[in-house]
Write a protein that holds these residues in place. Structure first.
Motif, mmCIF file in Angstrom:
data_model
loop_
_atom_site.group_PDB
_atom_site.id
_atom_site.type_symbol
_atom_site.label_atom_id
_atom_site.label_comp_id
_atom_site.label_asym_id
_atom_site.label_seq_id
_atom_site.Cartn_x
_atom_site.Cartn_y
_atom_site.Cartn_z
ATOM 1 N N PRO A 133 -24.923 73.553 96.419
ATOM 2 C CA PRO A 133 -25.211 72.781 95.212
ATOM 3 C C PRO A 133 -26.516 72.012 95.322
ATOM 4 N N THR B 86 -13.555 75.990 91.589
ATOM 5 C CA THR B 86 -14.467 75.053 92.232
ATOM 6 C C THR B 86 -13.939 74.712 93.620
ATOM 7 N N ASP C 242 -18.821 72.046 96.027
ATOM 8 C CA ASP C 242 -19.437 71.826 94.716
ATOM 9 C C ASP C 242 -19.615 70.352 94.398
ATOM 10 N N TYR C 243 -18.816 69.517 95.041
ATOM 11 C CA TYR C 243 -18.872 68.082 94.733
ATOM 12 C C TYR C 243 -19.492 67.309 95.881
ATOM 13 N N SER D 99 -17.304 71.775 83.963
ATOM 14 C CA SER D 99 -17.839 72.104 85.292
ATOM 15 C C SER D 99 -19.112 72.932 85.219
ATOM 16 N N ASN D 100 -19.178 73.825 84.232
ATOM 17 C CA ASN D 100 -20.320 74.727 84.160
ATOM 18 C C ASN D 100 -21.003 74.639 82.811
ATOM 19 N N ARG E 239 -21.886 75.181 88.333
ATOM 20 C CA ARG E 239 -21.259 75.430 89.637
ATOM 21 C C ARG E 239 -20.921 76.902 89.758
ATOM 22 N N THR F 195 -20.367 81.170 96.376
ATOM 23 C CA THR F 195 -20.066 80.455 97.608
ATOM 24 C C THR F 195 -18.718 80.903 98.110
#
Lengths: 198, 481, 212
Positions: A40, A85, A89-90, A108-109, A189, A193
Motif C-alpha cells: 500500500p 482486504t 492494506d491498513y 475500500s476501493n 486496495r 498481494t
C-alpha cells in the motif's frame, strides 16, 4: 480472606487474558511491515489530512472499508473489490475505519471505481444530484461561496447546483473537502498481494 | 438489616410503604447521579431524534457541521452509554453499598464533587465529538484527554465503593455484589489501557479495530450487563433468606464473565483477521448463550417466586421485561454470529436491532425500574399522577418493541437484498428506508415517554415534601451530609 | 409475562419464602443444551481456527461458507487484459492514484505546500535524481520556480514496482508542457539498486550529490 484474593485475582486474570488475546497479540502478529514492490502507498500529506476529515465527520458511521472474502458475503460479487482486504492494506493507518454498518456502500476501493474528483465534490455538496432519493446528508459546510475572479476556477462546482447563487460567485471546496476527496481518491486496495507466508 | 423492595403497593404505587433504609449521606449523591442520568438520557434521545429526522429529510440542519449525521449519531450513543448508563449504574452501586452500610458515607462530599466533574467530562467529550475530535466510532469514541478525565473521576468516585466491597467480602456470597464488583473493576482497567494506547499511539493498523471491539464488547458485557444483572439479582435476592447461592446462578456468572472477555472478535468476521481470532470470538459468543441461559433459568425461577410473593408493581414490570430482553439479545447475538448467518446479516440493521434491544430493552429498562424505586424512596410521598407513570411505562414498552421489530425487519430486507449482487446499492437503501422511518417513529415514542417521566419528576421535586413521612420512615444514621 | 402485565391484581396471597429447594431445580434440557453448545464450541476451536496460525485468513469449509471455485478464476483472467500497454496511460493512472492528491491532477501542486511538477527542473532534469526522489522521498527546504516549499515527500520504493515507477516518470516528464525522454523499467531497476538501500528520505542538501 484467601477466597477473596483468589476471586479478585481471577477477575483480573480474565481481563488480562482477553486483553492480551485481542490487543497485544494482534498488534504483534498482524503488523507485518510491507515488503516487496507492491504494497500500500504511504498515507501522508493531503491524504492523511483527508483521513482525519473522514473520521471527524463520522463517515464510517455509514460506510465500511473492508471487503469480505467471496464465501463470507457478496462484497466481491458487488464489485467492491477484487480480493478480500488484508492487514497489510491498513498498515499505514493509525486507526482504520473498518466500519460497523452499511447504510452506504463500501469504500475500500472507491478510488478505483471513481477517479473524477468533481464527481466527489458534487456528491458531497448535493448527494441527491447523483443518487436521487439517497439518505446521504449533504455536506455543504465543507464548501465556500467565493467571488469568482476572472475566469471560473476549474475546481469550482457547477453553478446549477445552487439556484440562489448570486452572479459572480462560485462554490469552492474548502481545504477539508479537498483533503477528503484526495483521501477518497487514494482508496484503492486492489493491488495484488498475498497473505504473508510464515 | 435491609428490607429492600418488599413494598406491597399497587402496580403504580403511591409511595413506598416499607422504604429502604439509606442514610442521607448516601442518598444525596445517589439522587444527584440519577438526575444527571435522566438529563443525559433526554440529551441522547434528542440527538437520536434529530438523527431520525435526518433519515427522513437528509438536508435537515445540514448547514452546520457540528450537527452532521455522523457526529450526532456518535454523540447520542456516547451520551446514552456514559451519561445515562454509567451515571445510573454508579448511583445503583452506591445504593447497594449504602443499603448494607453500618455507618454514614464519609466521602459523600468527595463523591458528589467527582460526580460533578464526571458529568462535566462527559459534557466536554460530547462537545469534542460535535466539533469533530473523533478518534474512532464506538464506545471508545472519546478524544484521549476526555478518556483521562473519565478515568480520573471514575476512580475517585469508586475507590471507596470498591474498597467497601472488597473488605466486606460480600461478593463471595451474593451474586448482586459479585456482578457489581466485576463491572466496577473492569472500567478503570479498560479505559486506562485505552487512554495509553490512544495517547501514545501504540496500537495501529488493523489491531486498532480489534482493540476497539475488545473495548466495545467489554463495555456491553463487562460493564452494562453485570450492573444490569446485579440490579435484577438485588431485586430477587431481596430478603436475606434468598441470598444463598444457587449452582446455576454462579455457573452463569462464571461462564458469562469468562466468555465476555473473548466474544468481541465475532464482529470481525470477514475483516482482515486470521481465522483463529474470529473463530475464538464466535466460539465464545456461542458459549455466552449457555451462560445467559443458565442465568436466565436461575433468575426466572427466583423472579417468579418474588413476583408471586408480592403484588405486581412498576419495578417488577420493568425488571421482567428487561430480563426477557436480556435473554433475547444474548441468544440473538449468538445466533447471528454463526458464519452462515453472519455472511448475510453482518453490517446490516439486524446487528443494530439486537444491540438496541440489549442497551435499551435490557439495561435501560432495569435501570428505569431501579431509578423509579430509588425516587419513590427519596420522595416519600405519593406519585402525583398515576396516568403519567402508566404513559411512561407503556410508551417505553411499545417504543422499544416497535424499534426492535422495525430495525430487525429492515435488517432482514437489507441483508437479503445485499446478497443479490445485481441489485444496485441505492435500491437496497431505498427498500430499507420505510423501516428506518418506522424506527425513527419508535424512537420518538421513547423520547415522549422519557419526557413524561422527567416532567413528573420535576413536579415531584417542586412539590413540598410531606414532613411526617420522613420522620416516621427514615432511619437517619447521621444528619450531616 | 403478558398475563402479569395485564393483570395488576396480586396473583395470590403473599407466600412465605419457600426456601431454596425450588431454586435448585435444573431442567434436564439445560444439560442437553450445554452438551450441544460445548460440542459446537470444541469443534470450532479445534477444526475451524486454521490451526491457530496467524497467516491463515481464508477457509472454504462448510462452517465458514462454501465457495464455488469457478468464479474467481474468471476475474483473474480478465485482469491482465485490462492493463494497458501504453506507459503514458499506465503512468497517468498511477499518477492519479498516488501523486495527484498533493501535486494535483494539473501538475501544479498547491501553493506553499506541495511543489509543482510542471516546468520543474527536478522533473525534467536528471533521471537519476528524479528516480532517487521517487524511491526514497525528500524532505527539507526546496526552491522551485521562485517559490519556497518545506515539506516531506514519502518514498515509494515499497509501494510501486519498476514498471509503474518508470511509467509515472515517463508521464510526468511528458505532461503539462514538460518534454523529457522516456524512462525504461530497466533503468529504474538500476536506480533502485543504487539508491534503494537508503533508509528514510533524502535531505534537500543531499540533492546536489544525486544524479550523474
Amino acid at each position: 480472606m484467601i477466597a477473596r484474593i483468589v476471586w479478585v485475582l481471577g477477575i483480573f486474570l480474565c481481563f488480562l487474558f482477553g486483553w492480551f488475546v485481542y490487543v497485544i497479540i494482534p498488534s504483534q502478529v498482524l503488523d507485518p511491515s510491507p515488503e516487496g514492490e507492491e504494497t500500500p502507498p504511504p498515507n501522508f500529506g493531503l491524504v492523511e489530512v483527508g483521513q482525519q476529515v473522514y473520521g471527524a465527520n463520522g463517515c464510517s458511521g455509514c460506510h465500511t472499508q473492508l471487503v469480505r472474502p467471496a464465501n463470507m458475503g457478496s462484497d466481491i460479487a458487488r464489485g467492491w473489490g477484487n480480493r478480500r482486504t488484508l492487514p497489510v492494506d491498513y498498515y499505514h493507518e493509525t486507526n482504520p475505519f473498518l466500519g460497523i454498518v452499511r447504510i452506504g456502500p463500501d469504500l475500500s476501493n472507491i478510488g478505483k471505481r471513481k477517479k473524477d474528483s468533481s464527481w466527489f465534490y458534487i456528491l458531497l455538496y448535493e448527494p441527491n444530484q447523483i443518487f436521487p432519493g439517497t439518505i446521504m446528508p449533504p455536506y455543504k459546510y465543507l464548501f465556500r461561496k467565493v467571488r469568482a475572479e476572472g475566469k471560473r476556477n476549474p475546481q469550482a462546482l457547477p453553478p446549477e447546483l445552487d439556484r440562489t447563487l448570486p452572479n459572480g460567485m462560485q462554490i469552492m471546496p474548502s481545504p477539508e473537502a479537498v483533503a477528503l476527496v484526495a483521501y477518497l481518491l487514494s482508496l484503492d486496495r486492489s493491488y495484488p498481494t498475498q497473505p504473508k507466508k510464515q | 438489616m435491609s428490607n429492600p423492595m418488599v413494598e406491597s403497593q399497587e402496580w403504580i404505587g403511591s409511595g413506598v410503604s416499607r422504604p429502604v433504609s439509606l442514610d442521607r449521606s448516601f442518598f444525596i449523591p445517589v439522587i444527584f447521579m440519577l438526575v444527571a442520568a435522566f438529563f443525559w438520557l433526554l440529551v441522547s434521545m434528542g440527538f437520536a431524534l434529530l438523527g431520525a429526522g435526518k433519515i427522513v429529510i437528509p438536508s435537515l440542519l445540514g448547514s452546520w457541521g457540528w450537527l452532521t449525521f455522523g457526529r450526532i449519531g456518535l454523540a447520542s450513543f456516547l451520551v446514552f452509554s456514559y451519561g445515562w448508563g454509567m451515571n445510573g449504574g454508579l448511583a445503583y452501586a452506591l445504593y447497594l453499598i449504602g443499603k448494607n452500610a453500618q455507618e454514614p458515607f464519609r466521602g459523600s462530599g468527595y463523591f458528589l464533587c467527582s460526580a460533578l466533574f464526571w458529568n462535566l467530562s462527559i459534557f466536554i467529550g460530547m462537545m469534542a465529538v460535535l466539533i469533530g475530535e473523533i478518534p474512532s466510532l464506538s464506545w471508545a469514541g472519546w478524544p484521549d484527554f476526555v478518556l483521562f478525565l473519565l478515568l480520573l473521576n471514575y476512580s475517585l468516585m469508586n475507590y471507596w465503593i470498591v474498597k467497601k466491597l472488597l473488605v466486606s467480602g460480600s461478593f463471595l456470597r451474593s451474586l448482586s455484589h459479585s456482578y457489581l464488583l466485576i463491572a466496577l473493576l473492569w472500567f478503570p482497567w479498560a479505559i486506562g489501557s485505552l487512554f495509553i494506547f490512544f495517547h501514545w499511539l501504540v496500537i495501529r493498523g488493523v489491531s486498532f479495530a480489534s482493540m476497539e471491539w475488545w473495548f466495545n464488547e467489554g463495555f456491553l458485557h463487562l460493564w452494562l450487563a453485570p450492573v444490569g444483572l446485579s440490579m435484577l439479582y438485588d431485586y430477587v435476592e431481596g430478603r436475606n433468606g434468598q441470598r444463598s447461592s444457587s449452582f446455576l446462578g454462579w455457573l452463569g456468572l462464571i461462564l458469562f464473565f469468562l466468555c465476555s472477555n473473548f466474544a468481541s472478535a465475532s464482529h470481525l468476521i470477514g475483516a482482515p483477521f486470521p481465522l483463529w481470532i474470529v473463530g475464538l470470538g464466535i466460539a465464545a459468543r456461542i458459549l455466552l448463550i449457555l451462560g445467559a441461559v443458565a442465568i436466565g433459568i436461575d433468575l426466572l425461577q427466583r423472579l417468579k417466586k418474588r413476583i408471586q410473593a408480592n403484588k405486581q408493581n412498576i419495578f417488577s414490570r420493568y425488571f421482567l421485561i428487561a430480563f426477557y430482553c436480556f435473554l433475547i439479545a444474548i441468544v440473538g447475538d449468538g445466533c447471528i454470529a454463526m458464519p452462515f448467518v453472519s455472511r448475510l446479516v453482518h453490517f446490516s440493521f439486524v446487528e443494530i436491532a439486537f444491540l438496541v434491544l440489549f442497551i435499551y430493552g435490557f439495561y435501560s429498562f432495569v435501570l428505569m425500574g431501579m431509578a423509579h424505586y430509588l425516587y419513590s424512596n427519596f420522595f416519600r410521598k405519593p406519585w402525583l399522577s398515576e396516568t403519567f407513570l402508566k404513559i411512561t411505562f407503556w410508551t417505553n414498552m411499545y417504543g422499544i418493541s416497535f424499534l426492535f421489530v422495525f430495525l430487525f425487519l429492515g435488517g432482514i430486507v437489507q441483508s437479503v437484498e445485499l446478497e443479490n449482487a445485481e441489485l444496485p446499492f441505492s435500491q437496497v437503501v431505498e427498500s430499507v428506508l420505510p423501516y428506518l422511518r418506522g424506527a425513527g417513529m419508535s424512537a420518538t415514542l421513547i423520547l415522549f415517554s422519557q419526557l413524561t417521566y422527567c416532567f413528573l419528576l420535576l413536579l415531584m421535586f417542586l412539590m413540598p415534601v410531606e414532613k411526617e413521612g420522613i420522620e416516621k420512615n427514615e432511619k437517619n444514621l447521621s444528619r450531616s451530609i | 409475562m403478558r398475563e402479569n402485565e395485564k393483570n395488576p391484581q396480586p396473583t395470590g396471597i403473599p407466600q412465605p419464602p419457600l426456601g431454596e429447594e425450588s431454586n435448585r431445580k435444573i431442567p434436564s434440557w439445560f444439560w442437553l443444551l450445554s452438551f450441544i453448545i460445548l460440542s459446537v464450541v470444541v469443534y470450532i476451536l479445534v477444526f475451524e481456527t486454521g490451526g491457530w496460525r496467524s497467516s491463515v485468513f481464508d477457509a472454504t469449509s462448510l462452517f465458514w461458507g462454501y465457495m464455488p471455485k469457478e468464479k474467481p478464476k474468471e476475474k483473474v483472467l480478465q485482469k491482465p487484459q485490462a492493463v494497458a500497454a501504453d506507459p503514458m496511460a499506465i503512468g497517468q493512472e498511477q499518477y492519479q492514484a498516488m501523486c495527484a492528491a498533493c501535486h494535483q491532477p494539473s501538475g501544479m501542486g498547491m501553493a506553499g505546500q506541495y511543489p509543482p511538477l510542471a516546468n520543474s527542473e527536478y522533473v525534467i532534469g536528471s533521471k537519476a535524481r528524479l528516480a532517487a526522489i521517487l524511491l526514497n522521498g525528500l524532505s527539507g527546504e526546496l526552491k522551485i520556480n521562485g517559490q519556497n516549499y518545506n515539506g516531506v515527500m514519502p518514498g515509494w520504493k515499497t509501494a510501486l514496482n519498476d514498471e509503474k515507477l518508470a511509467a509515472i516518470m515517463t508521464f510526468i516528464r511528458n505532461s503539462w508542457g514538460n518534454h523529457g525522454d522516456k524512462v525504461e523499467a530497466s533503468e529504474v531497476k538500476q536506480f533502485r539498486e543504487k539508491y534503494g538501500k537508503k533508509e528514510g528520505a533524502w535531505k534537500t542538501t543531499e540533492l546536489s550529490t544525486l544524479g550523474e
